[in-house]
Design a protein around this motif. Structure first.
Motif, PDB file in Angstrom:
ATOM      1  N   SER A  13       0.828  -1.202   0.000  1.00  0.00           N
ATOM      2  CA  SER A  13       0.000   0.000   0.000  1.00  0.00           C
ATOM      3  C   SER A  13       0.859   1.246   0.000  1.00  0.00           C
ATOM      4  O   SER A  13       0.598   2.206  -0.721  1.00  0.00           O
ATOM      5  CB  SER A  13      -0.908  -0.008   1.229  1.00  0.00           C
ATOM      6  OG  SER A  13      -1.615   1.208   1.337  1.00  0.00           O
ATOM      7  N   ALA A  14       1.916   1.222   0.827  1.00  0.00           N
ATOM      8  CA  ALA A  14       2.801   2.379   0.904  1.00  0.00           C
ATOM      9  C   ALA A  14       3.492   2.611  -0.423  1.00  0.00           C
ATOM     10  O   ALA A  14       3.696   3.749  -0.847  1.00  0.00           O
ATOM     11  CB  ALA A  14       3.825   2.173   2.019  1.00  0.00           C
ATOM     12  N   ALA A  15       3.861   1.509  -1.091  1.00  0.00           N
ATOM     13  CA  ALA A  15       4.538   1.640  -2.378  1.00  0.00           C
ATOM     14  C   ALA A  15       3.617   2.264  -3.410  1.00  0.00           C
ATOM     15  O   ALA A  15       4.024   3.097  -4.226  1.00  0.00           O
ATOM     16  CB  ALA A  15       5.014   0.271  -2.859  1.00  0.00           C
ATOM     17  N   ILE A  16       2.341   1.871  -3.398  1.00  0.00           N
ATOM     18  CA  ILE A  16       1.384   2.417  -4.354  1.00  0.00           C
ATOM     19  C   ILE A  16       1.192   3.911  -4.137  1.00  0.00           C
ATOM     20  O   ILE A  16       1.220   4.709  -5.069  1.00  0.00           O
ATOM     21  CB  ILE A  16       0.032   1.679  -4.240  1.00  0.00           C
ATOM     22  CG1 ILE A  16       0.188   0.235  -4.726  1.00  0.00           C
ATOM     23  CG2 ILE A  16      -1.046   2.399  -5.042  1.00  0.00           C
ATOM     24  CD1 ILE A  16      -1.027  -0.626  -4.449  1.00  0.00           C
ATOM     25  N   THR A  17       1.031   4.316  -2.871  1.00  0.00           N
ATOM     26  CA  THR A  17       0.826   5.737  -2.601  1.00  0.00           C
ATOM     27  C   THR A  17       2.080   6.537  -2.872  1.00  0.00           C
ATOM     28  O   THR A  17       2.021   7.746  -3.057  1.00  0.00           O
ATOM     29  CB  THR A  17       0.415   5.973  -1.137  1.00  0.00           C
ATOM     30  OG1 THR A  17       1.426   5.458  -0.275  1.00  0.00           O
ATOM     31  CG2 THR A  17      -0.903   5.302  -0.837  1.00  0.00           C
ATOM     32  N   GLY A  18       3.239   5.855  -2.920  1.00  0.00           N
ATOM     33  CA  GLY A  18       4.489   6.570  -3.131  1.00  0.00           C
ATOM     34  C   GLY A  18       4.944   6.593  -4.566  1.00  0.00           C
ATOM     35  O   GLY A  18       6.055   7.027  -4.850  1.00  0.00           O
ATOM     36  N   LEU A  19       4.132   6.143  -5.539  1.00  0.00           N
ATOM     37  CA  LEU A  19       4.534   6.137  -6.934  1.00  0.00           C
ATOM     38  C   LEU A  19       4.892   7.541  -7.383  1.00  0.00           C
ATOM     39  O   LEU A  19       4.214   8.512  -7.097  1.00  0.00           O
ATOM     40  CB  LEU A  19       3.387   5.596  -7.804  1.00  0.00           C
ATOM     41  CG  LEU A  19       3.120   4.089  -7.695  1.00  0.00           C
ATOM     42  CD1 LEU A  19       1.892   3.717  -8.509  1.00  0.00           C
ATOM     43  CD2 LEU A  19       4.322   3.299  -8.169  1.00  0.00           C
ATOM     44  N   ALA A  56       4.657  10.211   0.971  1.00  0.00           N
ATOM     45  CA  ALA A  56       3.666   9.952  -0.067  1.00  0.00           C
ATOM     46  C   ALA A  56       3.244  11.248  -0.745  1.00  0.00           C
ATOM     47  O   ALA A  56       3.306  12.335  -0.161  1.00  0.00           O
ATOM     48  CB  ALA A  56       2.438   9.265   0.546  1.00  0.00           C
ATOM     49  N   ALA A  57       2.823  11.141  -2.005  1.00  0.00           N
ATOM     50  CA  ALA A  57       2.403  12.325  -2.754  1.00  0.00           C
ATOM     51  C   ALA A  57       1.239  13.032  -2.066  1.00  0.00           C
ATOM     52  O   ALA A  57       1.159  14.258  -2.064  1.00  0.00           O
ATOM     53  CB  ALA A  57       2.024  11.921  -4.174  1.00  0.00           C
ATOM     54  N   GLU A  58       0.344  12.252  -1.473  1.00  0.00           N
ATOM     55  CA  GLU A  58      -0.782  12.816  -0.734  1.00  0.00           C
ATOM     56  C   GLU A  58      -0.881  12.110   0.621  1.00  0.00           C
ATOM     57  O   GLU A  58      -1.740  11.252   0.840  1.00  0.00           O
ATOM     58  CB  GLU A  58      -2.080  12.652  -1.522  1.00  0.00           C
ATOM     59  CG  GLU A  58      -2.095  13.416  -2.851  1.00  0.00           C
ATOM     60  CD  GLU A  58      -3.410  13.279  -3.589  1.00  0.00           C
ATOM     61  OE1 GLU A  58      -4.339  12.635  -3.029  1.00  0.00           O
ATOM     62  OE2 GLU A  58      -3.517  13.794  -4.707  1.00  0.00           O
ATOM     63  N   PRO A  59      -0.014  12.469   1.552  1.00  0.00           N
ATOM     64  CA  PRO A  59       0.003  11.768   2.841  1.00  0.00           C
ATOM     65  C   PRO A  59      -1.237  12.061   3.674  1.00  0.00           C
ATOM     66  O   PRO A  59      -1.885  13.097   3.521  1.00  0.00           O
ATOM     67  CB  PRO A  59       1.255  12.343   3.522  1.00  0.00           C
ATOM     68  CG  PRO A  59       1.451  13.681   2.885  1.00  0.00           C
ATOM     69  CD  PRO A  59       0.991  13.532   1.473  1.00  0.00           C
ATOM     70  N   GLY A  65       2.230  16.780   7.994  1.00  0.00           N
ATOM     71  CA  GLY A  65       3.220  17.396   7.131  1.00  0.00           C
ATOM     72  C   GLY A  65       4.656  17.000   7.393  1.00  0.00           C
ATOM     73  O   GLY A  65       5.579  17.539   6.763  1.00  0.00           O
ATOM     74  N   TYR A  66       4.892  16.055   8.300  1.00  0.00           N
ATOM     75  CA  TYR A  66       6.259  15.595   8.555  1.00  0.00           C
ATOM     76  C   TYR A  66       6.777  14.820   7.339  1.00  0.00           C
ATOM     77  O   TYR A  66       6.053  14.009   6.759  1.00  0.00           O
ATOM     78  CB  TYR A  66       6.314  14.725   9.805  1.00  0.00           C
ATOM     79  CG  TYR A  66       6.315  15.518  11.091  1.00  0.00           C
ATOM     80  CD1 TYR A  66       7.502  15.795  11.761  1.00  0.00           C
ATOM     81  CD2 TYR A  66       5.124  16.007  11.626  1.00  0.00           C
ATOM     82  CE1 TYR A  66       7.501  16.528  12.945  1.00  0.00           C
ATOM     83  CE2 TYR A  66       5.117  16.747  12.799  1.00  0.00           C
ATOM     84  CZ  TYR A  66       6.316  17.010  13.455  1.00  0.00           C
ATOM     85  OH  TYR A  66       6.308  17.745  14.618  1.00  0.00           O
ATOM     86  N   ARG A  67       8.028  15.067   6.967  1.00  0.00           N
ATOM     87  CA  ARG A  67       8.649  14.422   5.811  1.00  0.00           C
ATOM     88  C   ARG A  67      10.048  13.938   6.163  1.00  0.00           C
ATOM     89  O   ARG A  67      10.776  14.600   6.910  1.00  0.00           O
ATOM     90  CB  ARG A  67       8.769  15.409   4.646  1.00  0.00           C
ATOM     91  CG  ARG A  67       7.444  15.914   4.092  1.00  0.00           C
ATOM     92  CD  ARG A  67       6.885  14.962   3.082  1.00  0.00           C
ATOM     93  NE  ARG A  67       5.702  15.516   2.415  1.00  0.00           N
ATOM     94  CZ  ARG A  67       5.149  15.004   1.345  1.00  0.00           C
ATOM     95  NH1 ARG A  67       5.662  13.932   0.786  1.00  0.00           N
ATOM     96  NH2 ARG A  67       4.074  15.550   0.819  1.00  0.00           N
ATOM     97  N   VAL A  68      10.422  12.793   5.618  1.00  0.00           N
ATOM     98  CA  VAL A  68      11.790  12.299   5.777  1.00  0.00           C
ATOM     99  C   VAL A  68      12.660  13.019   4.751  1.00  0.00           C
ATOM    100  O   VAL A  68      12.414  12.929   3.548  1.00  0.00           O
ATOM    101  CB  VAL A  68      11.875  10.778   5.572  1.00  0.00           C
ATOM    102  CG1 VAL A  68      13.325  10.302   5.742  1.00  0.00           C
ATOM    103  CG2 VAL A  68      10.955  10.055   6.542  1.00  0.00           C
ATOM    104  N   VAL A  69      13.669  13.736   5.213  1.00  0.00           N
ATOM    105  CA  VAL A  69      14.519  14.509   4.307  1.00  0.00           C
ATOM    106  C   VAL A  69      15.946  13.980   4.230  1.00  0.00           C
ATOM    107  O   VAL A  69      16.670  14.286   3.283  1.00  0.00           O
ATOM    108  CB  VAL A  69      14.541  16.001   4.691  1.00  0.00           C
ATOM    109  CG1 VAL A  69      13.138  16.583   4.663  1.00  0.00           C
ATOM    110  CG2 VAL A  69      15.175  16.211   6.065  1.00  0.00           C
TER     111      VAL A  69
END
Length: 335
Positions: A13-19, A56-59, A65-69
């Motif tokens: 699921s995570a992979a799909i949302t992260g395309l 994800a593109a739409e988390p 709004g936290y993001r791994v940078v």
């Protein structure tokens, strides 16, 4: 195993949302001020799973709004099941727009909060100290350390630098626990796989996944432990100060599953199935936002004292071992 099946479902699921995340544009990094996440250790699937969900593109708005940078990939120095994952997982998170850095100090300079994900608990004390010194809130994945003494030292450092942290297995949030009135609990039995890793105390490596739910429903106050050990099975019986009994069964044969039964004044509650990583990740983000750990240092240390006492009981042929005795021994190693 149900846990592995659910993990694969979550990862898919995570992979799909992260395309398309290789082209993800975070925009002006100033807009991420206070929400830049760094990862230490790319030798566990947890790192990839968390990064895919947060980036994800739409988390989900629950992640605020936290993001791994940025990520520092090095994890275990010598556990093959961990070290062999690093190249693949490094390439995966790079495609999510994550910068790979060559040191923990370099990571700390680029982030606001940290996920310490190294699969091997032994380097956690060394790895967490620069994070705490920099004043960054940190989640330390299981096992919190490779010894009870190091677990004590990690919380001492957290107190010394006045920086909160917490540690938990994702099984703390297994189905059946949410909404449970813990004041009615009169006992509990939990179970999980308990594969062994020679570099860690027996239950630290995988048994933690069943021990943590036991304490989640029973609470603190365990006084002593007895352990029955065979090559296929562990049974650990804990006696709480108020006379309640909680047991953990660790399996190394047959079908491996996760769950348990909670005995309450109003009837029995079945624990399970495994709820995936996201309930834990949401708690981590809430912690990053508030600075309030959802699990107290006292409870986490008691969990690891329980598992250390189980090891000592095994060494003594199943004799009862008090948690106080193993805590005193661990604290003496720090002096």
């Amino acid at each position: 195993m149900r846990y592995n099946q659910d993990r694969r479902t979550f990862m898919k699921s995570a992979a799909i949302t992260g395309l398309g995340l290789s082209a993800l544009n975070f925009g002006d990094l100033q807009s991420l001020a206070g929400k830049r996440v760094g990862i230490i250790g790319l030798d566990t699937s947890h790192s990839v799973a968390f990064a895919k969900v947060l980036n994800a593109a739409e988390p989900d708005t629950a992640y605020m709004g936290y993001r791994v940078v940025a990520a520092y990939p090095k994890g275990s120095p010598d556990i093959e099941s961990s070290t062999k994952r690093v190249p693949e997982y490094t390439e995966t998170v790079k495609k999510l727009g994550v910068e790979i850095v060559d040191s923990i100090p370099a990571l700390v300079d680029k982030v606001d909060v940290v996920l310490l994900e190294t699969n091997d608990g032994r380097p956690h004390l060394e790895q967490v100290l620069p994070v705490l010194k920099a004043g960054k809130r940190v989640f330390v994945d299981k096992p919190i350390a490779g010894s009870l003494a190091d677990a004590v030292a990690i919380f001492e450092a957290s107190e010394r630098y006045n920086v909160p942290l917490f540690s938990a297995s994702s099984l703390r949030y297994t189905k059946g626990i949410e909404g449970l009135d813990k004041s009615t609990v009169v006992g509990a039995d939990t179970f999980s796989p308990a594969s062994l890793e020679k570099t860690h105390p027996d239950l630290f490596w995988y048994g933690i996944h069943g021990v943590e739910p036991l304490f989640t429903v029973m609470g603190t106050g365990c006084q002593s432990v007895k352990r029955i050990y065979t090559e296929q099975t562990d049974i650990v019986v804990g006696l709480w100060a108020d006379g309640r009994v909680g047991t953990f069964r660790g399996t190394r044969s047959g079908k491996h599953e996760y769950g348990g039964t909670v005995f309450t004044q109003n009837g029995n509650v079945v624990l399970g199935p495994y709820a995936g990583y996201e309930p834990l990740l949401k708690e981590i983000i809430q912690f990053f936002e508030s600075g309030k750990p959802p699990v107290s240092p006292q409870e986490t240390l008691e969990i690891y004292a329980f598992m250390e006492a189980a090891d000592e009981s095994k060494r003594q042929g199943g004799a009862a071992v008090t948690l106080e005795s193993v805590m005193k021994k661990a604290q003496s190693k720090r002096n």
